[in-house]
Design a protein around this motif. Structure first.
Motif, PDB file in Angstrom:
ATOM      1  N   ALA A 169       0.841  -1.199   0.000  1.00 24.53           N
ATOM      2  CA  ALA A 169       0.000   0.000   0.000  1.00 24.53           C
ATOM      3  C   ALA A 169       0.876   1.250   0.000  1.00 24.53           C
ATOM      4  CB  ALA A 169      -0.912  -0.017   1.220  1.00 24.53           C
ATOM      5  N   PRO A 170       0.320   2.388  -0.405  1.00 22.06           N
ATOM      6  CA  PRO A 170       1.104   3.637  -0.383  1.00 22.06           C
ATOM      7  C   PRO A 170       1.681   3.920   0.994  1.00 22.06           C
ATOM      8  CG  PRO A 170      -0.947   3.961  -1.576  1.00 22.06           C
ATOM      9  CD  PRO A 170      -1.029   2.596  -0.962  1.00 22.06           C
ATOM     10  N   ASP A 171       2.973   4.263   1.024  1.00 21.68           N
ATOM     11  CA  ASP A 171       3.647   4.603   2.276  1.00 21.68           C
ATOM     12  C   ASP A 171       4.735   5.628   2.001  1.00 21.68           C
ATOM     13  OD1 ASP A 171       5.718   3.164   1.085  1.00 21.68           O
ATOM     14  OD2 ASP A 171       5.331   1.346   2.226  1.00 21.68           O
ATOM     15  N   GLY A 172       5.600   5.845   2.956  1.00 16.52           N
ATOM     16  CA  GLY A 172       6.648   6.846   2.794  1.00 16.52           C
ATOM     17  C   GLY A 172       7.682   6.479   1.756  1.00 16.52           C
ATOM     18  N   LYS A 173       7.848   5.200   1.462  1.00 15.11           N
ATOM     19  CA  LYS A 173       8.830   4.768   0.474  1.00 15.11           C
ATOM     20  C   LYS A 173       8.207   4.677  -0.913  1.00 15.11           C
ATOM     21  CE  LYS A 173      12.088   1.009  -0.541  1.00 15.11           C
ATOM     22  NZ  LYS A 173      12.608  -0.311  -0.101  1.00 15.11           N
ATOM     23  N   HIS A 174       7.071   4.024  -0.991  1.00 14.01           N
ATOM     24  CA  HIS A 174       6.348   3.896  -2.264  1.00 14.01           C
ATOM     25  C   HIS A 174       5.086   4.747  -2.152  1.00 14.01           C
ATOM     26  CE1 HIS A 174       9.012   0.608  -3.462  1.00 14.01           C
ATOM     27  NE2 HIS A 174       8.816   0.082  -2.263  1.00 14.01           N
ATOM     28  N   TRP A 175       5.135   5.950  -2.704  1.00 10.16           N
ATOM     29  CA  TRP A 175       4.089   6.949  -2.498  1.00 10.16           C
ATOM     30  C   TRP A 175       2.742   6.526  -3.059  1.00 10.16           C
ATOM     31  CZ3 TRP A 175       7.795  11.323  -4.502  1.00 10.16           C
ATOM     32  CH2 TRP A 175       8.807  11.507  -3.552  1.00 10.16           C
TER      33      TRP A 175
END
Length: 312
Positions: free
Chosen positions: A79-85
């Motif tokens: 899911a979208p997170d700080g690494k994979h926006w």
């Protein structure tokens, strides 16, 4: 009856407009046009949004720090997170990076296909409209060109794409060729109608009486006066080509994997949307909708501005 003799001082030469004053008037008209156009709030929002999208298509794949082609099953469907926006896909590829790579392809296809359409459409439409009614030969040229347009207009572009995919390798060039083969017919009809109207004006007849060549009349007198209509239709042609590319890629007839395309990304996400991986379909769909929105409101703004200018 007494005759009054006028002296030379009673006669004054008329003020002749200088090239400088004419240039200033043209600049003022252009300035007023841009002011009226930028006063169209939706069009202004569309321009700003489109500029941001174009900038992100250029620099977006670099600023995320993630690769759009590197596969990692460990990072699959995150899911979208700080690494994979924007999250990752089923192969662990960064969706944010692939989104902007897909926007690049969509914009390139849309702009190139639209430019090809407008060039062919202007040439065919201008020749057909200018030749019509001038002589038997002119009517024959007009009839031949318009019958070609009618035939191509009746052929679905999806059928042409399928035929091209059989003959050529699927890819970017094939998509552009497919969209350009029939995309120009609408522009040709519009240009022909405008030329038929403008060529009846007195200044066109005066240019003909002065011996101006037909090519110069079309280039210098007719096309500049219908350029507004052409530009407005161009702003509607680009999103149509972009949507066609996305639709065909969605069906698997356009850009092929592993190349990123908004249509192919949306197609890949269909199988997993019910499993909760909403980001894989949400972000490509939002970008397609935003691009369509931008070009359409810009076209509406241009149309409204030109119509107001024409009424004045």
């Amino acid at each position: 009856m007494e005759t009054k003799i006028l002296s030379d001082s009673a006669f004054q030469p008329l003020e002749v407009l200088s090239n400088k004053s004419i240039s200033i008037r043209n600049i003022n008209r252009k300035k007023q046009f841009f002011q009226d156009f930028l006063g169209h709030k939706l069009a202004l929002i569309g321009i700003i949004t489109l500029i941001i999208i174009i900038l992100m298509a250029i620099i977006g794949p670099q600023i995320s720090g993630q690769s759009g082609s590197k596969q990692s099953l460990i990072d699959a469907n995150l899911a979208p997170d700080g690494k994979h926006w924007f999250g990752t896909d089923d192969l662990g590829r960064d969706v944010f990076t692939r989104i902007w790579l897909g926007v690049r392809i969509s914009l390139v296809i849309g702009v190139i296909a639209a430019l090809v359409d407008i060039v062919i459409g202007i040439v065919v439409g201008a020749i057909s409209g200018y030749a019509a009614g001038r002589s038997k030969l002119g009517d024959t040229i007009d009839n031949i060109l318009m019958r070609i347009v009618d035939v191509l207009y009746g052929i679905p572009y999806l059928l042409i794409v399928i035929l091209l995919l059989v003959l050529l390798k699927p890819g970017l060039i094939t998509m552009i060729i497919a969209l350009s083969l029939t995309g120009w017919v609408s522009m040709a009809r519009i240009v022909r109608g405008q030329v038929l109207q403008v060529k009846q004006e007195q200044y066109i007849k005066a240019a003909e009486l002065l011996g101006t060549s037909h090519l110069k009349i079309i280039q210098q007198h007719i096309l500049p006066n219908i350029m507004g209509v052409i530009i407005v239709n161009l702003t509607f042609t680009i999103p149509s080509a972009i949507f066609a590319e996305s639709f065909l890629s969605f069906l698997g007839l356009g850009i092929q994997a592993p190349s990123a395309s908004l249509g192919t990304m949306a197609n890949d996400a269909l199988g997993v949307i019910l499993s909760g991986e909403w980001w894989r379909l949400f972000f490509p769909s939002i970008l397609i909708a935003l691009i369509m929105f931008c070009f359409n409101v810009i076209g509406d703004g241009l149309q409204d501005t030109l119509q107001v200018k024409g009424d004045k």
